[in-house]
Design an enzyme around this catalytic site. Structure first.
Site, PDB file in Angstrom:
ATOM      1  N   GLU A 153       0.815  -1.217   0.000  1.00 20.25           N
ATOM      2  CA  GLU A 153       0.000   0.000   0.000  1.00 20.25           C
ATOM      3  C   GLU A 153       0.854   1.274   0.000  1.00 20.25           C
ATOM      4  O   GLU A 153       0.516   2.289   0.616  1.00 20.25           O
ATOM      5  CB  GLU A 153      -0.988  -0.010   1.175  1.00 20.25           C
ATOM      6  N   GLU A 306      -5.376 -10.259   0.538  1.00 23.78           N
ATOM      7  CA  GLU A 306      -6.379 -10.218   1.601  1.00 23.78           C
ATOM      8  C   GLU A 306      -7.734  -9.894   0.997  1.00 23.78           C
ATOM      9  O   GLU A 306      -7.841  -8.983   0.170  1.00 23.78           O
ATOM     10  CB  GLU A 306      -6.057  -9.124   2.620  1.00 23.78           C
TER      11      GLU A 306
END
Length: 394
Positions: A153, A306
């Site tokens: 991220e 995820e």
């Protein structure tokens, strides 16, 4: 985690990933009885990709559930166990990683290791990368392949390594060079945040207007970093450094504020991976096609490190099974092999925890609850590949 979309007026918080760092840094791994080491010649990392089908794995709450317990609940030993740790590794980090590897030696499968440099990218030194690679080589020789997801991220504004494209690329390449040279049984993963809501204004580490970082991020050259800029390309470390590409995708709901239990709209999962998503929260069709660009064009296996769907007990709306099943049926759609041919890994987020976004508990689990476990197991796809499909030693 899924971001707040433009116009919402709420900055994106430290996501589940930050809290999940307790997986290894804040919670001791519950070890199984350690198996005696059996040195082997590790399978080259390039071969630790499913020849067909998709590795199915789990993000476990290691402090309360072992791999063996999860395997019994899910009906299969997961192909992937996701772990988080600070980086550079401290003594506790190393001990907890060793405990996780003990479980993988006993259970089978690979580790997806997320490295979080919370002290900033300057701490990612050659020595730290070399120490990591030596440790990984030891794990590989115990029969545990590792995929290293470094500083995930990085396009967000909420982590100490965020929105610093040049320094991030240099740090990624430093880690990748050490891993490739010294731990050939391990691989690297590049994993930005889903670009809906980019550039995630207001975060602590947002690129400062007028800075060198902001200039690099201004991909359309209009003088500012806006939603019109490419949320992925400035952070790309290069084909030689990247083995896998990944993106976490959660169903938080249909529109902010989150918290009501809402059934995901059809096609959302694929649409977000391909830059075609249009939902109540906004129109993201201007985003790049992540799967097409980084999976197909760059020739990399694609992971969803995820995923899960929000169910907040007592918050109203749809019931638990309706929400979760609608999402996992998209994630496990039999047609994904045709729609997303480079997809090679999907990991469910098997946590039940408090979430600041809604001010209460969210049960993200699929296999833990009695009400969902049987349905989840019944809906597992034929193309799913489990621990026994992961090669470990030549």
């Amino acid at each position: 985690m899924e971001p707040v979309h433009p116009g919402v007026g709420v900055t994106r918080r430290l996501p589940l990933l930050a809290v999940a760092a307790a997986l290894l840094t804040g919670c001791a791994v519950v070890p199984q009885e350690a198996a005696p080491p059996v040195p082997c010649d590790p399978t080259p990392a390039a071969a630790v990709v499913p020849g067909d089908g998709v590795y199915l794995g789990a993000n476990l709450d290691w402090g309360s559930e072992t791999l063996a317990e999860y395997a019994a609940a899910a009906g299969h030993a997961p192909a992937v166990a996701v772990s988080f740790t600070g980086f550079p590794l401290g003594p506790d980090d190393g001990r907890n990683l060793d405990g996780a590897v003990d479980q993988l030696v006993a259970q089978g499968g690979l580790m997806l290791l997320t490295l979080e440099p919370h002290d900033g990218l300057a701490a990612v030194t050659d020595d730290a990368a070399a120490d990591l690679a030596a440790r990984l080589d030891g794990y590989n020789r115990r029969g545990v392949p590792v995929v290293v997801r470094f500083a995930h991220e990085m396009n967000g504004s909420w982590y100490a390594w965020g929105q610093q494209p040049a320094e991030y690329v240099a740090a990624f390449r430093r880690v990748a060079a050490a891993v490739h040279a010294e731990a050939p049984g391990s691989a690297t993963m590049w994993a930005p945040n889903y670009g809906g809501g980019y550039p995630f204004a207001g975060g602590r580490y947002e690129a400062v207007a007028g800075s060198g970082d902001a200039a690099v991020l201004d991909t359309d050259g209009d003088g500012g970093v806006t939603a019109a800029d490419d949320p992925y390309a400035p952070y790309w470390p290069g084909d030689d450094a990247v083995d896998w590409v990944g993106m976490s995708l959660y169903h938080w709901g249909s529109a902010h504020p989150w918290g009501e239990n809402e059934v995901p709209e059809p096609g959302k999962f694929v649409a977000q991976l391909t830059g075609e998503y249009v939902g109540l929260a906004g129109d993201d069709r201007g985003l790049p096609d992540f799967h097409g660009t980084y999976g197909v064009q760059h020739g990399k296996p694609v992971a969803v490190p995820e995923t899960a769907a929000l169910y907040a007990p007592g918050s109203g709306g749809a019931d638990e099974l309706a929400v979760k099943q609608a999402w996992w049926r998209q994630v496990h759609d039999p047609a994904l092999a045709q729609r997303l041919p480079r997809l090679a890994m999907v990991n469910w987020f098997e946590w039940d925890k408090d979430e600041p976004e809604i001010g209460g508990r969210v049960d993200w689990t699929a296999a833990s609850g009695a009400d969902t476990r049987a349905a989840y197991r019944a809906d597992l796809p034929a193309w799913g590949r489990w621990a026994d499909a992961v090669p470990s030693c030549d």
